[in-house]
Design an enzyme around this catalytic site. Structure first.
Site, PDB file in Angstrom:
ATOM      1  N   LYS A  11      16.311  74.349  42.415  1.00 49.34           N
ATOM      2  CA  LYS A  11      15.513  73.265  43.031  1.00 49.34           C
ATOM      3  C   LYS A  11      14.827  73.801  44.287  1.00 49.34           C
ATOM      4  CE  LYS A  11      18.349  72.537  46.796  1.00 49.34           C
ATOM      5  NZ  LYS A  11      18.031  72.932  48.140  1.00 49.34           N
ATOM      6  N   ASP A 141      24.343  68.156  46.588  1.00 46.59           N
ATOM      7  CA  ASP A 141      23.186  68.325  45.690  1.00 46.59           C
ATOM      8  C   ASP A 141      23.535  68.136  44.208  1.00 46.59           C
ATOM      9  OD1 ASP A 141      21.608  68.903  47.836  1.00 46.59           O
ATOM     10  OD2 ASP A 141      21.609  71.075  47.530  1.00 46.59           O
TER      11      ASP A 141
HETATM   12  P1  ATP Z   1      23.246  75.023  49.016  1.00 51.98           P
HETATM   13  O1  ATP Z   1      21.978  74.824  49.787  1.00 51.98           O
HETATM   14  O2  ATP Z   1      23.602  73.876  48.093  1.00 51.98           O
HETATM   15  O3  ATP Z   1      24.403  75.513  49.834  1.00 51.98           O
HETATM   16  P2  ATP Z   1      22.491  77.618  48.123  1.00 51.98           P
HETATM   17  O4  ATP Z   1      21.465  77.820  47.060  1.00 51.98           O
HETATM   18  O5  ATP Z   1      22.070  77.955  49.516  1.00 51.98           O
HETATM   19  O6  ATP Z   1      22.939  76.139  47.954  1.00 51.98           O
HETATM   20  P3  ATP Z   1      24.447  78.731  46.395  1.00 51.98           P
HETATM   21  O7  ATP Z   1      23.700  79.825  45.732  1.00 51.98           O
HETATM   22  O8  ATP Z   1      24.685  77.492  45.621  1.00 51.98           O
HETATM   23  O9  ATP Z   1      23.771  78.402  47.797  1.00 51.98           O
HETATM   24  O10 ATP Z   1      25.842  79.374  46.849  1.00 51.98           O
HETATM   25  C1  ATP Z   1      26.501  79.015  48.009  1.00 51.98           C
HETATM   26  C2  ATP Z   1      27.920  79.586  48.017  1.00 51.98           C
HETATM   27  O11 ATP Z   1      28.680  79.014  46.951  1.00 51.98           O
HETATM   28  C3  ATP Z   1      27.989  81.083  47.858  1.00 51.98           C
HETATM   29  O12 ATP Z   1      28.680  81.600  48.971  1.00 51.98           O
HETATM   30  C4  ATP Z   1      28.806  81.326  46.596  1.00 51.98           C
HETATM   31  O13 ATP Z   1      29.769  82.318  46.767  1.00 51.98           O
HETATM   32  C5  ATP Z   1      29.505  79.991  46.328  1.00 51.98           C
HETATM   33  N1  ATP Z   1      29.545  79.649  44.879  1.00 51.98           N
HETATM   34  C6  ATP Z   1      30.569  79.070  44.230  1.00 51.98           C
HETATM   35  N2  ATP Z   1      30.272  78.876  42.944  1.00 51.98           N
HETATM   36  C7  ATP Z   1      29.030  79.329  42.736  1.00 51.98           C
HETATM   37  C8  ATP Z   1      28.176  79.394  41.610  1.00 51.98           C
HETATM   38  N3  ATP Z   1      28.536  78.952  40.409  1.00 51.98           N
HETATM   39  N4  ATP Z   1      26.951  79.908  41.807  1.00 51.98           N
HETATM   40  C9  ATP Z   1      26.555  80.335  43.027  1.00 51.98           C
HETATM   41  N5  ATP Z   1      27.331  80.309  44.102  1.00 51.98           N
HETATM   42  C10 ATP Z   1      28.571  79.816  43.990  1.00 51.98           C
END
Ligand code: ATP
Length: 300
Positions: A11, A141
């Site tokens: 997203k 989210d």
């Molecule tokens: P948000 O803004 O919702 O925090 P983001 O895109 O910045 O999302 P993600 O890529 O979702 O961040 O990952 C955030 C953290 O979640 C990472 O430190 C990762 O280790 C942990 N994590 C746990 N499960 C997952 C998964 N299935 N995919 C990605 N990251 C994961």
């Protein structure tokens, strides 16, 4: 053994206003969120014992703390309370295409895809609102990805109104290879709010017409940009190469540029790839998914 294949989309936040701080530590937001045609690929293999995770990305946990595993556990224990579990265990394979810690919601999307697929597979024991409420316990989210359509989000991001008036932009995403912790960004936003450093910018959205010149605003951008000046450089480059607008998504560090069509986005990607600074960066061209639903899954 039965297998289910899932696609979990990324997203972007087309705007993200932080409207308040709550006593529980969360923040209230007002955000326009849109799914993108950039997907993690998941396979659920039903059978065996316990919930296992296999993932090809070193930054993603392969234990019970993985958001997809949390989702599976929460679903099975909630939907089958006081009833025998319909499955002894499952393994979740995740082919990570969405960069991690990038503000693109990859982990939340994986969790939402697992919740939706298991609920469908086991005969929809939970209604859509119940599934979304369950998702909110995993992350703010997650309900958005269960909805699977562009939406105006309020509350902590979990109260959603579908928003189906978007133009079919193509996004060029630039991830500067800097993983950003959302918790760190909000903590630093708090410090700024306390010091009164946050500028009150004019923002009026009538709930209908999203205008790139006026509405591309992210209150978290100055915080992340303070630590990662590369974000400002990427924005400038995207605008110089024809983006109608450019902004950081969520808590960063991904910056997106919006282009009228994929040809223009691809030309900009080619130009950016020639830039010396971009050697470390990851670039993706992805259409905005302006109609829902987008979480697709098929049984094999
Ligand atoms: P948000 O803004 O919702 O925090 P983001 O895109 O910045 O999302 P993600 O890529 O979702 O961040 O990952 C955030 C953290 O979640 C990472 O430190 C990762 O280790 C942990 N994590 C746990 N499960 C997952 C998964 N299935 N995919 C990605 N990251 C994961």
């Amino acid at each position: 053994m039965q297998m289910i294949s899932l696609k979990a989309p990324a997203k972007i936040n087309l705007f993200l206003r932080v409207t308040g701080r709550r006593p529980d530590g969360y923040h209230d937001v007002y955000s326009l969120m849109c799914p993108l045609a950039l997907y993690d690929m998941l396979t659920l293999t039903l059978g065996g014992t316990g919930i296992g995770v296999v993932c090809d990305h070193p930054g993603v946990p392969q234990d019970a703390s993985n958001l997809a595993a949390l989702a599976a556990r929460l679903f099975l224990t909630t939907a089958f309370v006081e009833r025998p579990l319909p499955v002894s265990g499952l393994t979740i394979h995740i082919e990570k295409k969405i960069p991690v810690g990038a503000g693109l919601g990859g982990g939340s999307s994986d969790a939402a895809a697992v919740l939706t697929a298991l609920n469908d597979h086991f005969g929809k024991p939970l209604s859509r609102p119940e599934l979304m409420a369950l998702g909110a316990r995993i992350g703010a989210d997650v309900p958005f990805f269960i909805l699977g359509a562009p939406a105006l989000a309020t509350g902590i991001g979990d109260r959603l109104n579908p928003f189906l008036h978007l133009t079919p932009w193509t996004a060029l995403l630039v991830y500067p290879n800097e993983a950003v912790s959302t918790a760190w960004v909000y903590k630093n936003l708090n410090l700024r709010l306390t010091k009164g450093e946050k500028k009150i910018s004019k923002f009026h959205f009538d709930g209908r017409f999203f205008n790139v010149d006026e509405h591309l605003v992210n209150d978290l951008e100055p915080v992340t940009e303070g630590a990662f000046p590369v974000i400002k450089r990427i924005k400038r480059l995207l605008l110089a190469h024809g983006a109608a607008g450019a902004m950081m998504s969520g808590s960063g560090s991904t910056v997106f540029g919006l282009f009228a069509d994929s040809d223009r986005a691809i030309s900009a990607r080619t130009a950016l790839c020639k830039n010396q600074q971009s050697q470390n960066w990851k670039l993706y061209v992805a259409d905005l998914l302006i109609q829902g639903p987008v979480v697709a899954h098929v049984r094999i």
